[in-house]
Scaffold this motif. Structure first.
Motif, PDB file in Angstrom:
ATOM      1  N   HIS A  59     -33.254   0.040  -7.978  1.00  0.00           N
ATOM      2  CA  HIS A  59     -32.462  -0.490  -6.758  1.00  0.00           C
ATOM      3  C   HIS A  59     -32.712   0.541  -5.603  1.00  0.00           C
ATOM      4  O   HIS A  59     -32.824   0.430  -4.604  1.00  0.00           O
ATOM      5  CB  HIS A  59     -31.067  -0.828  -7.002  1.00  0.00           C
ATOM      6  CG  HIS A  59     -30.733  -1.289  -5.672  1.00  0.00           C
ATOM      7  ND1 HIS A  59     -30.786  -2.492  -5.325  1.00  0.00           N
ATOM      8  CD2 HIS A  59     -29.269  -0.875  -4.837  1.00  0.00           C
ATOM      9  CE1 HIS A  59     -29.937  -2.756  -4.229  1.00  0.00           C
ATOM     10  NE2 HIS A  59     -29.383  -1.733  -3.804  1.00  0.00           N
ATOM     11  N   SER A  60     -32.946   1.959  -6.228  1.00  0.00           N
ATOM     12  CA  SER A  60     -32.928   3.206  -5.287  1.00  0.00           C
ATOM     13  C   SER A  60     -34.422   3.016  -4.538  1.00  0.00           C
ATOM     14  O   SER A  60     -34.255   3.765  -3.427  1.00  0.00           O
ATOM     15  CB  SER A  60     -32.688   4.402  -6.088  1.00  0.00           C
ATOM     16  OG  SER A  60     -33.634   4.491  -6.883  1.00  0.00           O
ATOM     17  N   GLU A  95     -29.953 -11.273  -4.070  1.00  0.00           N
ATOM     18  CA  GLU A  95     -29.499  -9.989  -4.237  1.00  0.00           C
ATOM     19  C   GLU A  95     -28.230 -10.168  -3.459  1.00  0.00           C
ATOM     20  O   GLU A  95     -27.052  -9.497  -3.467  1.00  0.00           O
ATOM     21  CB  GLU A  95     -30.379  -8.941  -3.464  1.00  0.00           C
ATOM     22  CG  GLU A  95     -29.685  -7.436  -3.510  1.00  0.00           C
ATOM     23  CD  GLU A  95     -30.892  -6.520  -3.056  1.00  0.00           C
ATOM     24  OE1 GLU A  95     -30.500  -5.692  -2.231  1.00  0.00           O
ATOM     25  OE2 GLU A  95     -31.928  -6.377  -3.494  1.00  0.00           O
ATOM     26  N   TYR A 155     -21.849  -9.615  -6.592  1.00  0.00           N
ATOM     27  CA  TYR A 155     -20.610  -9.220  -6.176  1.00  0.00           C
ATOM     28  C   TYR A 155     -20.272  -7.793  -5.875  1.00  0.00           C
ATOM     29  O   TYR A 155     -19.839  -7.276  -5.056  1.00  0.00           O
ATOM     30  CB  TYR A 155     -19.359  -9.901  -6.920  1.00  0.00           C
ATOM     31  CG  TYR A 155     -18.187  -9.755  -6.734  1.00  0.00           C
ATOM     32  CD1 TYR A 155     -17.406 -10.605  -5.959  1.00  0.00           C
ATOM     33  CD2 TYR A 155     -17.270  -8.707  -7.464  1.00  0.00           C
ATOM     34  CE1 TYR A 155     -16.311 -10.459  -5.320  1.00  0.00           C
ATOM     35  CE2 TYR A 155     -16.064  -8.549  -7.000  1.00  0.00           C
ATOM     36  CZ  TYR A 155     -15.521  -9.687  -6.175  1.00  0.00           C
ATOM     37  OH  TYR A 155     -14.195  -9.489  -5.645  1.00  0.00           O
ATOM     38  N   ARG A 156     -20.747  -7.000  -6.884  1.00  0.00           N
ATOM     39  CA  ARG A 156     -20.253  -5.571  -6.857  1.00  0.00           C
ATOM     40  C   ARG A 156     -21.199  -4.856  -6.088  1.00  0.00           C
ATOM     41  O   ARG A 156     -22.738  -5.203  -6.354  1.00  0.00           O
ATOM     42  CB  ARG A 156     -19.910  -4.995  -8.284  1.00  0.00           C
ATOM     43  CG  ARG A 156     -18.747  -5.809  -8.908  1.00  0.00           C
ATOM     44  CD  ARG A 156     -18.501  -5.158 -10.440  1.00  0.00           C
ATOM     45  NE  ARG A 156     -17.626  -5.553 -11.191  1.00  0.00           N
ATOM     46  CZ  ARG A 156     -16.244  -5.097 -10.975  1.00  0.00           C
ATOM     47  NH1 ARG A 156     -15.851  -4.195 -10.097  1.00  0.00           N
ATOM     48  NH2 ARG A 156     -15.170  -5.589 -11.726  1.00  0.00           N
ATOM     49  N   LYS A 157     -21.013  -3.562  -5.824  1.00  0.00           N
ATOM     50  CA  LYS A 157     -21.903  -2.655  -5.324  1.00  0.00           C
ATOM     51  C   LYS A 157     -23.083  -2.144  -6.411  1.00  0.00           C
ATOM     52  O   LYS A 157     -22.564  -2.074  -7.463  1.00  0.00           O
ATOM     53  CB  LYS A 157     -21.619  -1.328  -4.743  1.00  0.00           C
ATOM     54  CG  LYS A 157     -22.611  -0.599  -3.949  1.00  0.00           C
ATOM     55  CD  LYS A 157     -21.689   0.586  -3.716  1.00  0.00           C
ATOM     56  CE  LYS A 157     -22.678   1.740  -2.954  1.00  0.00           C
ATOM     57  NZ  LYS A 157     -22.054   3.146  -2.326  1.00  0.00           N
ATOM     58  N   ILE A 158     -24.280  -2.290  -6.145  1.00  0.00           N
ATOM     59  CA  ILE A 158     -25.336  -2.099  -7.260  1.00  0.00           C
ATOM     60  C   ILE A 158     -25.642  -0.659  -7.208  1.00  0.00           C
ATOM     61  O   ILE A 158     -25.898   0.036  -6.052  1.00  0.00           O
ATOM     62  CB  ILE A 158     -26.720  -2.740  -6.637  1.00  0.00           C
ATOM     63  CG1 ILE A 158     -26.563  -4.653  -6.493  1.00  0.00           C
ATOM     64  CG2 ILE A 158     -27.800  -2.537  -7.777  1.00  0.00           C
ATOM     65  CD1 ILE A 158     -27.650  -5.158  -6.128  1.00  0.00           C
ATOM     66  N   ASN A 159     -25.564  -0.218  -8.399  1.00  0.00           N
ATOM     67  CA  ASN A 159     -25.997   1.192  -8.862  1.00  0.00           C
ATOM     68  C   ASN A 159     -27.468   1.429  -8.465  1.00  0.00           C
ATOM     69  O   ASN A 159     -28.148   0.640  -8.795  1.00  0.00           O
ATOM     70  CB  ASN A 159     -25.668   1.440 -10.161  1.00  0.00           C
ATOM     71  CG  ASN A 159     -25.616   2.886 -10.540  1.00  0.00           C
ATOM     72  OD1 ASN A 159     -26.610   3.728  -9.924  1.00  0.00           O
ATOM     73  ND2 ASN A 159     -24.603   3.569 -11.206  1.00  0.00           N
ATOM     74  N   ASP A 160     -27.873   2.619  -7.892  1.00  0.00           N
ATOM     75  CA  ASP A 160     -29.116   2.973  -7.384  1.00  0.00           C
ATOM     76  C   ASP A 160     -30.007   3.102  -8.698  1.00  0.00           C
ATOM     77  O   ASP A 160     -31.226   3.131  -8.297  1.00  0.00           O
ATOM     78  CB  ASP A 160     -29.039   4.194  -6.534  1.00  0.00           C
ATOM     79  CG  ASP A 160     -28.497   4.019  -5.224  1.00  0.00           C
ATOM     80  OD1 ASP A 160     -28.444   2.935  -4.628  1.00  0.00           O
ATOM     81  OD2 ASP A 160     -28.278   5.092  -4.458  1.00  0.00           O
ATOM     82  N   THR A 209     -33.564  -3.676 -10.854  1.00  0.00           N
ATOM     83  CA  THR A 209     -33.271  -4.931 -10.162  1.00  0.00           C
ATOM     84  C   THR A 209     -34.512  -5.678  -9.963  1.00  0.00           C
ATOM     85  O   THR A 209     -34.214  -6.802  -9.786  1.00  0.00           O
ATOM     86  CB  THR A 209     -32.534  -4.662  -8.708  1.00  0.00           C
ATOM     87  OG1 THR A 209     -33.393  -3.741  -8.024  1.00  0.00           O
ATOM     88  CG2 THR A 209     -31.272  -4.005  -9.181  1.00  0.00           C
ATOM     89  N   ARG A 252     -24.156 -10.753 -11.045  1.00  0.00           N
ATOM     90  CA  ARG A 252     -24.186  -9.346 -11.536  1.00  0.00           C
ATOM     91  C   ARG A 252     -25.207  -9.035 -12.003  1.00  0.00           C
ATOM     92  O   ARG A 252     -26.460  -9.634 -12.336  1.00  0.00           O
ATOM     93  CB  ARG A 252     -22.936  -9.069 -12.474  1.00  0.00           C
ATOM     94  CG  ARG A 252     -23.357  -9.845 -13.788  1.00  0.00           C
ATOM     95  CD  ARG A 252     -22.315  -9.543 -14.993  1.00  0.00           C
ATOM     96  NE  ARG A 252     -22.727 -10.186 -16.082  1.00  0.00           N
ATOM     97  CZ  ARG A 252     -21.950  -9.794 -17.539  1.00  0.00           C
ATOM     98  NH1 ARG A 252     -21.102  -8.902 -17.274  1.00  0.00           N
ATOM     99  NH2 ARG A 252     -22.523 -10.524 -18.365  1.00  0.00           N
TER     100      ARG A 252
END
Length: 480
Positions: free
Chosen positions: A14-15, A83, A87-92, A96, A188
């Motif tokens: 994701h980063s 994307e 719901y939750r913030k995606i970890n870098d 993904t 998620r």
């Protein structure tokens, strides 16, 4: 020839943003844009721009199916919409975006020679039956949606059938999102559940399935699915080919080496044909010599020359073949050594990761034990409170006696407080009276002494004002 069935997977974190996803879509779906049709062959000479129009580009229609894509943006927008539902913030560090590539088995193709964009002549594989090819790729998409991607068909942004390269293949762009069981209508990240090791995905013994074992299971299921569907593919994987994953550079090098061997084989075939032509010509010359009456000596010379030429050609071909075989054996040996080194590095890395996991597990176990101790103490406190509560409920006479005697105790306390206050006031009054009496007695004794000395009231007053002196007389200090 039995073909090989399988697929290759590549992930992006994701980063990295959506840049890798956009670049992959532009490369795979190049037929949708004329500029990309012109640009991509410069990056990959195996692409034939004249055949890019035959590619098939599909995008997810959001209704459980796929429809023809008209632009890159359709595929990109679908991924952005997916994307936005997380719901939750995606970890870098989370994966993904996933790209899956599956090639059409060689058993379903026929070879043909072609000239690449860089001018080199190579072999490309053309499908024998277009309908069977479409059925194979449709089966591949269904398997990936049903058995691999936890998000199912909705997780696939789109796919493209590339028919303008060396081998027909499908490129599928997907994400790692799946429905969130705690938040209806949201998604998620499930990258670990699909591609890594996660506590939610376990085997028959309840243990989490390792990532490599999970990937082997996916590939075995893919081969079985294709075999059961009637395609001529092998059921078991080749342990040598599947022992490690080649990098793109190594894969290109191997492909070019194979193509070079194919070119050498084609050249040898041409030489063989040329030799057969010369053999035929010699036979014709020999027959002509017999017809024209050449001498026996000339005939023998012709035969000896023919044998000598054959022997020289055979020895030359044999030496060339032996040199080629030795060169190829050395290359294979070097590759095996490289693979062994890579395997050892993988084993060392796995051992280090296991050690780190062991240490992390020990730390977690320590924290878990501490938490359990706190929980035990808390439970004991609850049990004590519950016992006290039950004790009060089981002995109502004591509680009733306490409630009955409380007003009397309150009255006694108030009476004690009142009496204490009165006693204090009486004590203060007595002390004050004694102080005043002592003062009056002292003043009386002073007056008696002054009168005895012959002092009047006015004189005593003046004496105190003047500091005790009058007409040169002073009061003796001993009298005071």
């Amino acid at each position: 020839m039995i073909g090989r069935a399988g697929f290759d997977v590549q992930h992006h974190r994701h980063s990295e943003g959506k840049g890798p996803r956009v670049r992959k879509i532009k490369e795979a779906f190049r037929a949708l844009d004329a500029d990309e049709v012109e640009r991509q062959p410069k990056r990959n000479p195996n692409i034939l721009a004249d055949l890019s129009a035959n590619n098939i580009s599909m995008v997810n229609d959001g209704q459980g199916g796929f429809c023809p894509a008209q632009s890159f943006q359709e595929v990109i927008d679908y991924g952005d919409q997916r994307e936005a539902l997380v719901y939750r913030k995606i970890n870098d560090r989370s994966f993904t975006t996933t790209t899956i590539v599956a090639h059409l088995p060689k058993s379903m193709c026929t070879p043909e020679r072609y000239r690449r964009s860089d001018g080199k002549v190579r072999t490309r594989w053309v499908p024998k039956d277009h309908d069977e090819m479409m059925r194979y790729f449709a089966e591949a998409v269904d398997y990936l949606c049903d058995e691999v991607l936890l998000g199912g068909q909705q997780a696939v942004h789109g796919y493209d059938l590339n028919l303008d390269e060396t081998t027909p293949h499908i490129q599928l762009v997907a994400d790692t999102y799946a429905p969130d069981p705690k938040h209806e209508g949201n998604l998620r990240v499930t990258a670990s559940q699909m591609w890594g090791q996660h506590r939610e995905i376990t085997d028959d013994k309840g243990k989490a399935i390792p990532a490599q074992k999970k990937m082997r299971s996916y590939q075995a299921g893919f081969r079985k699915r294709m075999h059961d569907a009637g395609f001529d593919v092998e059921l078991n994987a080749d342990p040598v080919r599947s022992s490690r994953k080649h990098t793109k550079e190594e894969y290109v090098e191997i492909q070019e080496a194979q193509e070079a061997l194919e070119d050498r084989a084609a050249a040898l075939e041409v030489k063989e044909q040329d030799y057969q032509a010369r053999e035929s010509k010699l036979s014709q010359l020999e027959a002509a010599a017999e017809r024209t009456g050449f001498s026996a000596g000339s005939k023998r010379g012709l035969q000896e020359g023919r044998k000598k030429g054959y022997a020289e050609g055979f020895n030359k071909g044999k030496n060339t073949g032996a040199a080629e075989a030795e060169k190829r054996n050395r290359a294979i040996h070097a590759m095996l050594v490289k693979d062994q080194r890579a395997a050892q590095e993988d084993r060392d890395k796995a051992a280090a990761e296991r050690q780190e996991a062991k240490q992390a597990r020990a730390q977690v176990q320590g924290k878990l034990d501490a938490a359990r101790a706190l929980e035990k103490a808390y439970q004991e406190s609850l049990e004590l409170l519950e016992a006290a509560r039950k004790s009060l409920l089981e002995k109502p006479a004591i509680w009733s006696a306490f409630l009955k005697g409380r007003p009397k105790l309150q009255a006694q306390f108030e009476d004690f407080e009142q009496k204490s206050s009165q006693a204090l006031e009486r004590g203060v009054s007595k002390v004050k009276q004694k102080s005043e009496n002592a003062k009056a007695a002292a003043e009386k004794r002073l007056d008696q002494k002054l009168v005895a000395m012959g002092w009047g009231e006015q004189e005593k007053h003046d004496e105190f004002r003047l500091g005790g002196e009058k007409a040169g007389q002073s009061l003796p200090k001993s009298d005071f």
